[in-house]
Structure formats: C-alpha cells, structure tokens
Design a protein around this motif. Structure first.
Motif, PDB file in Angstrom:
ATOM      1  N   ALA A  52       3.218  57.869 -22.336  1.00 12.64           N
ATOM      2  CA  ALA A  52       1.845  57.350 -22.221  1.00 12.64           C
ATOM      3  C   ALA A  52       1.382  56.769 -23.554  1.00 12.64           C
ATOM      4  O   ALA A  52       0.776  55.699 -23.595  1.00 12.64           O
ATOM      5  N   ALA A  53       1.660  57.470 -24.646  1.00  4.50           N
ATOM      6  CA  ALA A  53       1.249  56.985 -25.967  1.00  4.50           C
ATOM      7  C   ALA A  53       1.991  55.703 -26.323  1.00  4.50           C
ATOM      8  O   ALA A  53       1.409  54.771 -26.889  1.00  4.50           O
ATOM      9  N   LEU A 107       8.336  52.018 -33.651  1.00  9.97           N
ATOM     10  CA  LEU A 107       7.104  51.229 -33.715  1.00  9.97           C
ATOM     11  C   LEU A 107       5.969  52.078 -34.277  1.00  9.97           C
ATOM     12  O   LEU A 107       5.186  51.610 -35.101  1.00  9.97           O
ATOM     13  N   ALA A 108       5.891  53.322 -33.863  1.00 14.32           N
ATOM     14  CA  ALA A 108       4.837  54.213 -34.363  1.00 14.32           C
ATOM     15  C   ALA A 108       4.955  54.397 -35.875  1.00 14.32           C
ATOM     16  O   ALA A 108       3.957  54.347 -36.591  1.00 14.32           O
ATOM     17  N   ARG A 109       6.159  54.596 -36.367  1.00 13.94           N
ATOM     18  CA  ARG A 109       6.370  54.739 -37.824  1.00 13.94           C
ATOM     19  C   ARG A 109       5.972  53.455 -38.553  1.00 13.94           C
ATOM     20  O   ARG A 109       5.350  53.506 -39.613  1.00 13.94           O
ATOM     21  N   GLN A 110       6.323  52.328 -37.980  1.00 13.06           N
ATOM     22  CA  GLN A 110       5.992  51.028 -38.585  1.00 13.06           C
ATOM     23  C   GLN A 110       4.471  50.854 -38.662  1.00 13.06           C
ATOM     24  O   GLN A 110       3.936  50.418 -39.679  1.00 13.06           O
ATOM     25  N   VAL A 111       3.786  51.198 -37.589  1.00 14.92           N
ATOM     26  CA  VAL A 111       2.332  51.081 -37.542  1.00 14.92           C
ATOM     27  C   VAL A 111       1.691  51.989 -38.580  1.00 14.92           C
ATOM     28  O   VAL A 111       0.802  51.575 -39.337  1.00 14.92           O
ATOM     29  N   HIS A 165       4.020  62.637 -32.668  1.00 14.12           N
ATOM     30  CA  HIS A 165       3.789  64.056 -32.376  1.00 14.12           C
ATOM     31  C   HIS A 165       4.497  64.461 -31.081  1.00 14.12           C
ATOM     32  O   HIS A 165       5.132  65.509 -31.021  1.00 14.12           O
ATOM     33  N   ALA A 166       4.409  63.639 -30.054  1.00 13.56           N
ATOM     34  CA  ALA A 166       5.068  63.943 -28.784  1.00 13.56           C
ATOM     35  C   ALA A 166       6.574  63.980 -28.961  1.00 13.56           C
ATOM     36  O   ALA A 166       7.256  64.832 -28.383  1.00 13.56           O
ATOM     37  N   ASP A 167       7.113  63.102 -29.785  1.00  9.94           N
ATOM     38  CA  ASP A 167       8.553  63.074 -30.024  1.00  9.94           C
ATOM     39  C   ASP A 167       9.003  64.309 -30.795  1.00  9.94           C
ATOM     40  O   ASP A 167      10.041  64.887 -30.510  1.00  9.94           O
TER      41      ASP A 167
END
Length: 186
Positions: A52-53, A107-111, A165-167
């Motif tokens: 979802a995230a 992508l989350a790390r990049q953001v 966090h979910a990962d």
C-alpha cells in the motif's frame, strides 16, 4: 491460480508465497487446501502495508508532470530549487520501475535521501515548484502553491518511511517473537 490484486504486487506476492509456503506460481486452485489458503492470507496480510505504501509513493510521483519534453521545465526547476539530483527522472527511473514490480525500498531510500539533502530554504523552494505544478494540473487556484507543495513533500517523506518500515519488520520472526514475549510477560 491466485487473483492479481494489483499489477505491481502480483509478482512479489507470488515470490513470497513460493518462498514462505513452497507454492509454485502456477498451482491450480483445486490443489489448495484450507491450510494453504490461510497461509496465503497470512503472507498477503504481512506484506499489505508495504504494498500500500509503495502504491501511495508511486501515486504521489504520478501527480507530478511526466518526465517528458512537456515536463522538462518542471524537473529542471525542481532540481535547481531543491539542490538535489536525487529526484531527477534519470536518477529515479530504475527505482520507480522496481516499485511498479512491488519492490519499493530503493525508491523510498532515494526519496528520503533527497529530502534529507535539502536545506530548509531549498525545501520551501521545492515545495513552491511542486505546488505550482499541482495547482496547474488539479485546477486548484484557490489554494496556496507553497502549502500544497509542502503537504506533498511531507506526504512523500512519510510514505517513503512507511515503505522502509514495512520492509524492515516483514521478515523478522525473531523480532516478532521477542515483541510477543515482552508484551505477554508485562
């Protein structure tokens, strides 16, 4: 055959089912017993926050101008105003494509790296550029561009954190057991 919930989830979910439940991708539905169906539900539920995230992260990026000739000015202005190249299409293309396949952590790390690199004035300037693009595309002239842009940036940042966090917690059986042991002994 398992139903596809979303195109970018199905591949990763199938891999998770094969890994955790020893299910082959092309298993006939008639070969599933209640225990395996319950296992599928558990694996899907365990990963739904991350999916979802990741979907939300992609949705936020989709609200921006497309990285084509028409959107070139936006991306150039965003780079200049934010002081970071982390969000340039050429630098996020691969993580975006991996996110479409269900793997949103890159992508989350990049953001988060992009947001972390911005100084407060750069964040304000980037918010203005983003807000202007969103106001134009959503036809919301009565809202301030700076407010819209800052809300978008905050949402992007928080959503990226949710993906990570979910990962982090999804495949940690020892951590889950320690949590349960701690709370049952209190």
């Amino acid at each position: 055959m398992l139903p596809k919930v979303r195109p970018y989830v199905s591949t990763t979910l199938a891999e998770q089912l094969e890994h955790h439940l020893d299910l082959v991708p092309h298993l006939e539905a008639g070969q599933l017993d209640v225990e395996r169906v319950a296992g599928i539900a558990v694996v899907a539920a365990a990963h739904c926050d991350g999916y979802a995230a990741t979907g939300r992260l992609l949705g936020l990026l989709a609200a921006l101008p497309a990285p084509t000739g028409a959107g070139e000015r936006f991306w150039s202005d965003l780079w200049r105003s934010s002081g970071t190249a982390y969000l340039l299409p050429v630098n996020i293309k691969d993580p975006v494509l991996r996110s479409l396949a269900g793997e949103g952590t890159a992508l989350a790390r990049q953001v988060l790296s992009a947001v972390d690199e911005m100084t407060p004035p750069q964040r304000v300037a980037a918010g203005e550029v983003i807000g202007q693009a969103l106001v134009e595309s959503d036809h919301l002239p009565d809202l301030k561009t700076q407010v819209i842009g800052e809300l978008w940036l905050r949402d992007l940042e928080l959503t990226a954190w949710r993906v990570l966090h979910a990962d982090r917690r999804s495949d940690d059986p020892a951590g889950r057991k320690a949590f349960l042991d701690t709370w049952t002994s209190v």
